[in-house]
Design an enzyme around this catalytic site. Structure first.
Site, mmCIF file in Angstrom:
data_model
loop_
_atom_site.group_PDB
_atom_site.id
_atom_site.type_symbol
_atom_site.label_atom_id
_atom_site.label_comp_id
_atom_site.label_asym_id
_atom_site.label_seq_id
_atom_site.Cartn_x
_atom_site.Cartn_y
_atom_site.Cartn_z
ATOM 1 N N THR A 1 1.511 4.788 -0.523
ATOM 2 C CA THR A 1 0.296 5.604 -0.991
ATOM 3 C C THR A 1 1.162 6.492 -1.924
ATOM 4 O O THR A 1 2.383 7.522 -2.062
ATOM 5 C CB THR A 1 -0.131 6.418 0.134
ATOM 6 O OG1 THR A 1 -0.428 5.623 1.165
ATOM 7 C CG2 THR A 1 -0.731 7.751 0.127
ATOM 8 N N PRO B 1 0.889 -1.635 -0.095
ATOM 9 C CA PRO B 1 0.215 -0.080 0.376
ATOM 10 C C PRO B 1 0.677 1.192 -0.123
ATOM 11 O O PRO B 1 0.827 2.103 0.892
ATOM 12 C CB PRO B 1 -0.597 0.285 1.409
ATOM 13 C CG PRO B 1 -0.091 -0.738 2.217
ATOM 14 C CD PRO B 1 0.696 -2.316 1.394
ATOM 15 N N CYS C 1 0.663 4.984 9.841
ATOM 16 C CA CYS C 1 0.779 6.034 8.991
ATOM 17 C C CYS C 1 1.563 6.952 9.892
ATOM 18 O O CYS C 1 0.629 6.902 10.606
ATOM 19 C CB CYS C 1 -0.320 6.189 8.059
ATOM 20 S SG CYS C 1 0.033 7.755 7.286
ATOM 21 N N GLY D 1 9.825 -2.759 5.660
ATOM 22 C CA GLY D 1 11.499 -2.038 5.529
ATOM 23 C C GLY D 1 12.461 -2.498 5.186
ATOM 24 O O GLY D 1 13.167 -2.578 5.361
ATOM 25 N N ASP D 2 12.751 -1.129 4.336
ATOM 26 C CA ASP D 2 13.906 -1.830 3.622
ATOM 27 C C ASP D 2 15.018 -2.426 3.188
ATOM 28 O O ASP D 2 15.697 -3.009 3.165
ATOM 29 C CB ASP D 2 15.428 -1.174 4.379
ATOM 30 C CG ASP D 2 15.705 0.303 5.358
ATOM 31 O OD1 ASP D 2 14.883 0.929 4.867
ATOM 32 O OD2 ASP D 2 15.389 0.346 6.406
ATOM 33 N N GLN E 1 -6.611 -1.587 2.199
ATOM 34 C CA GLN E 1 -6.225 -0.903 3.735
ATOM 35 C C GLN E 1 -7.171 0.517 3.409
ATOM 36 O O GLN E 1 -7.184 1.476 2.757
ATOM 37 C CB GLN E 1 -4.755 0.119 2.827
ATOM 38 C CG GLN E 1 -4.106 -0.054 4.718
ATOM 39 C CD GLN E 1 -3.083 0.789 4.123
ATOM 40 O OE1 GLN E 1 -2.849 1.277 4.639
ATOM 41 N NE2 GLN E 1 -1.546 -0.643 5.161
ATOM 42 N N HIS F 1 6.034 -2.332 10.068
ATOM 43 C CA HIS F 1 7.323 -1.889 9.614
ATOM 44 C C HIS F 1 8.232 -1.128 10.726
ATOM 45 O O HIS F 1 7.500 -0.630 12.016
ATOM 46 C CB HIS F 1 6.904 -0.397 9.740
ATOM 47 C CG HIS F 1 7.855 0.457 8.488
ATOM 48 N ND1 HIS F 1 7.342 1.723 7.769
ATOM 49 C CD2 HIS F 1 8.691 0.625 8.277
ATOM 50 C CE1 HIS F 1 8.159 1.726 7.415
ATOM 51 N NE2 HIS F 1 9.349 1.240 7.716
ATOM 52 N N LYS G 1 -1.660 -3.329 9.669
ATOM 53 C CA LYS G 1 0.207 -2.682 9.579
ATOM 54 C C LYS G 1 0.341 -2.033 10.412
ATOM 55 O O LYS G 1 -0.092 -1.141 11.315
ATOM 56 C CB LYS G 1 -0.008 -2.391 7.709
ATOM 57 C CG LYS G 1 1.470 -1.507 8.025
ATOM 58 C CD LYS G 1 1.913 -0.964 6.527
ATOM 59 C CE LYS G 1 3.086 -1.155 6.194
ATOM 60 N NZ LYS G 1 3.681 -0.066 6.028
#
Length: 212
Positions: free
Chosen positions: A3, A1, A86, A189-190, A55, A157, A127
């Protein structure tokens, strides 16, 4: 997802390159209920997306529940995900996204009410981030409870709300969380290349990785 990035054409490219699961961009539950065309456009599914979810984000219990009911009755999805990650002020100032990590009872109420209102045949996922601050991560305390809330999988995350997207994601913490539940845990993440993807699968307890 992703954005503003993970739109339908982008996801079609991802499917061609081997992505197993795709998810629409984060949509605000309140805007969906108001019938905003721009928000509903985020939920469009392409025929190539064989496993596809949407989502939603919000902090009002009744709005999230009603949104889940509407989605379950009106669109073709394989899962619905709640954004609890978020870090953007526009979202957290309304108590949504990663702000819910600091209000456990509201977090619980949002998830359980959404689960109750959603079509029982559609899995509900969430999430999350590590917590408010990287110095004091907190979400691991909730991982053992998520299954009893009606959640089918958890993506995490490896950054905090205050970190936003700075510094490295904490994969040691992701690994710790993944071992505190029987649910599938999706690390995020990464993940910049296939070597990192396979390294995380081999050396942590995650079921898979998310690019988001």
């Amino acid at each position: 997802p992703l954005t503003t990035i993970g739109n339908l054409p982008y996801r079609r490219v991802c499917k061609r390159l081997g992505a197993d699961i795709t998810c629409g961009e984060m949509a605000l539950a309140g805007n969906l209920l108001q019938g905003m065309p721009s928000e509903w456009a985020l939920l469009r599914r392409h025929a190539s997306e064989d496993i596809f979810g949407v989502q939603i984000c919000g902090s009002q219990i009744d709005v999230m529940a009603r949104c889940a009911e509407v989605l379950g009755d009106n669109i073709n999805v394989d899962f619905v995900d709640i954004n609890i990650g978020c870090p953007i002020d526009l979202v957290t100032n309304k108590g949504a996204g990663s702000a819910l990590l600091e209000r456990k009872q509201r977090f619980y109420d949002v998830v359980t009410s959404t689960r109750k209102a959603l079509n029982p045949q559609i899995p509900l996922t969430i999430k999350v981030r590590t917590g408010r601050s990287e110095q004091a991560p907190t979400v691991h305390k909730m991982f053992p409870e998520f299954e009893s809330w009606g959640v089918s999988a958890v993506a995490i995350h490896g950054r905090s709300r205050l970190q936003r997207y700075s510094r490295d994601a904490d994969w040691a913490y992701i690994d710790k969380c993944s071992r505190l539940t029987n649910l599938p845990v999706i690390g995020n993440g990464d993940v910049y290349n296939y070597e990192e993807y396979y390294d995380h699968l081999e050396h942590t307890g995650v079921a898979t990785c998310m690019l988001a």
